[in-house]
Design a protein around this motif. Structure first.
Motif, PDB file in Angstrom:
ATOM      1  N   LEU A   1      23.250  22.775 -11.287  1.00 22.08           N
ATOM      2  CA  LEU A   1      23.641  21.374 -11.282  1.00 22.08           C
ATOM      3  C   LEU A   1      22.683  20.587 -10.395  1.00 22.08           C
ATOM      4  N   THR A   2      22.298  19.420 -10.843  1.00 25.86           N
ATOM      5  CA  THR A   2      21.537  18.495 -10.006  1.00 25.86           C
ATOM      6  C   THR A   2      22.546  17.799  -9.089  1.00 25.86           C
ATOM      7  N   ASP A   3      22.061  16.991  -8.168  1.00 22.19           N
ATOM      8  CA  ASP A   3      22.980  16.217  -7.318  1.00 22.19           C
ATOM      9  C   ASP A   3      23.854  15.318  -8.190  1.00 22.19           C
ATOM     10  N   TYR A   4      23.236  14.739  -9.209  1.00 23.39           N
ATOM     11  CA  TYR A   4      23.984  13.888 -10.152  1.00 23.39           C
ATOM     12  C   TYR A   4      25.026  14.725 -10.899  1.00 23.39           C
ATOM     13  N   GLY A   5      24.650  15.938 -11.288  1.00 14.93           N
ATOM     14  CA  GLY A   5      25.574  16.850 -11.967  1.00 14.93           C
ATOM     15  C   GLY A   5      26.750  17.226 -11.078  1.00 14.93           C
ATOM     16  N   LYS A   6      26.475  17.436  -9.794  1.00 21.01           N
ATOM     17  CA  LYS A   6      27.545  17.761  -8.841  1.00 21.01           C
ATOM     18  C   LYS A   6      28.511  16.594  -8.682  1.00 21.01           C
ATOM     19  N   GLU A   7      27.944  15.392  -8.702  1.00 20.36           N
ATOM     20  CA  GLU A   7      28.769  14.178  -8.606  1.00 20.36           C
ATOM     21  C   GLU A   7      29.695  14.083  -9.829  1.00 20.36           C
ATOM     22  N   LYS A   8      29.141  14.324 -11.003  1.00 19.19           N
ATOM     23  CA  LYS A   8      29.935  14.259 -12.240  1.00 19.19           C
ATOM     24  C   LYS A   8      30.902  15.435 -12.337  1.00 19.19           C
ATOM     25  N   ARG A   9      30.523  16.579 -11.740  1.00 21.96           N
ATOM     26  CA  ARG A   9      31.419  17.737 -11.701  1.00 21.96           C
ATOM     27  C   ARG A   9      32.674  17.381 -10.907  1.00 21.96           C
ATOM     28  N   ALA A  10      32.499  16.711  -9.778  1.00 17.68           N
ATOM     29  CA  ALA A  10      33.636  16.302  -8.946  1.00 17.68           C
ATOM     30  C   ALA A  10      34.565  15.374  -9.734  1.00 17.68           C
ATOM     31  N   LEU A  11      33.981  14.477 -10.508  1.00 17.35           N
ATOM     32  CA  LEU A  11      34.762  13.578 -11.348  1.00 17.35           C
ATOM     33  C   LEU A  11      35.551  14.375 -12.396  1.00 17.35           C
ATOM     34  N   SER A  12      34.902  15.346 -13.018  1.00 13.11           N
ATOM     35  CA  SER A  12      35.572  16.198 -14.014  1.00 13.11           C
ATOM     36  C   SER A  12      36.711  16.978 -13.376  1.00 13.11           C
ATOM     37  N   LYS A  13      36.454  17.521 -12.196  1.00 19.03           N
ATOM     38  CA  LYS A  13      37.472  18.300 -11.480  1.00 19.03           C
ATOM     39  C   LYS A  13      38.682  17.427 -11.168  1.00 19.03           C
ATOM     40  N   ASN A  14      38.439  16.222 -10.694  1.00 19.44           N
ATOM     41  CA  ASN A  14      39.542  15.304 -10.383  1.00 19.44           C
ATOM     42  C   ASN A  14      40.345  14.952 -11.632  1.00 19.44           C
ATOM     43  N   THR A  15      39.661  14.815 -12.765  1.00 19.99           N
ATOM     44  CA  THR A  15      40.343  14.502 -14.020  1.00 19.99           C
ATOM     45  C   THR A  15      41.278  15.639 -14.421  1.00 19.99           C
ATOM     46  N   VAL A  16      40.799  16.878 -14.305  1.00 17.28           N
ATOM     47  CA  VAL A  16      41.614  18.049 -14.645  1.00 17.28           C
ATOM     48  C   VAL A  16      42.803  18.167 -13.688  1.00 17.28           C
ATOM     49  N   ILE A  17      42.558  17.942 -12.405  1.00 20.15           N
ATOM     50  CA  ILE A  17      43.637  18.007 -11.416  1.00 20.15           C
ATOM     51  C   ILE A  17      44.689  16.938 -11.704  1.00 20.15           C
ATOM     52  N   GLN A  18      44.235  15.734 -12.030  1.00 20.86           N
ATOM     53  CA  GLN A  18      45.164  14.642 -12.343  1.00 20.86           C
ATOM     54  C   GLN A  18      46.022  14.990 -13.556  1.00 20.86           C
TER      55      GLN A  18
END
Length: 154
Positions: free
Chosen positions: A92-109
């Motif tokens: 993952l790039t830094d941008y990918g890590k940022e979007k990964r966090a967004l994806s993780k939050n979506t799944v948690i929500q």
């Protein structure tokens, strides 16, 4: 959903979840497959491309398209695997890590929202049923069991 088959209920539910995730991902110029890939890639060590498809449960051709799109968007980098010259590691790039966090939050929500509407007992029953289905399939006890073979027409 009375009188529905197990596979119908699972498929209809998964299609609804898939549509929901794709709608949410589209707000960020992504797809559910992209989000799932981001969550499946080890954010520190990277992930061998050969293990990513099976981990995500998708075919190699679909994975190739998804990874190409992710690379073009700057979400991932591909590097030769130092332990296997034929293989590739996905990072993952830094941008990918940022979007990964967004994806993780979506799944948690999503998970938290569902859990608010069902009891702990129903949640545990759901997990138990899903695990039993997976186990029966993995152990090939659905179509290949002696029990089922007794009922075969000669």
């Amino acid at each position: 959903m009375k009188n529905k088959t197990i596979d119908y209920v699972l498929r209809a539910t998964w299609q609804a979840i898939s549509r929901m995730y794709n709608e949410e991902a589209s707000k960020y110029g992504a797809t559910m497959a992209t989000g799932f890939a981001l969550l499946s890639i080890d954010k520190e060590k990277g992930t061998p491309s050969t293990t990513l498809g099976p981990k995500m449960g998708i075919e190699a051709t679909s994975l190739t398209r998804t990874l190409k799109s992710m690379e073009e968007k700057g979400l991932i980098l591909k590097k030769k695997n130092p332990n296997d010259g034929r293989g590739v590691l996905i990072y993952l790039t830094d941008y990918g890590k940022e979007k990964r966090a967004l994806s993780k939050n979506t799944v948690i929500q999503f998970n938290e929202s569902i859990k608010k509407h069902i009891s702990d007992e129903k949640w545990e029953n759901f997990i138990e049923v899903a695990e039993t289905i997976n186990q029966l399939i993995q152990e090939k006890k659905i179509f290949n069991s002696a029990e089922n073979n007794e009922n075969e027409i000669s």
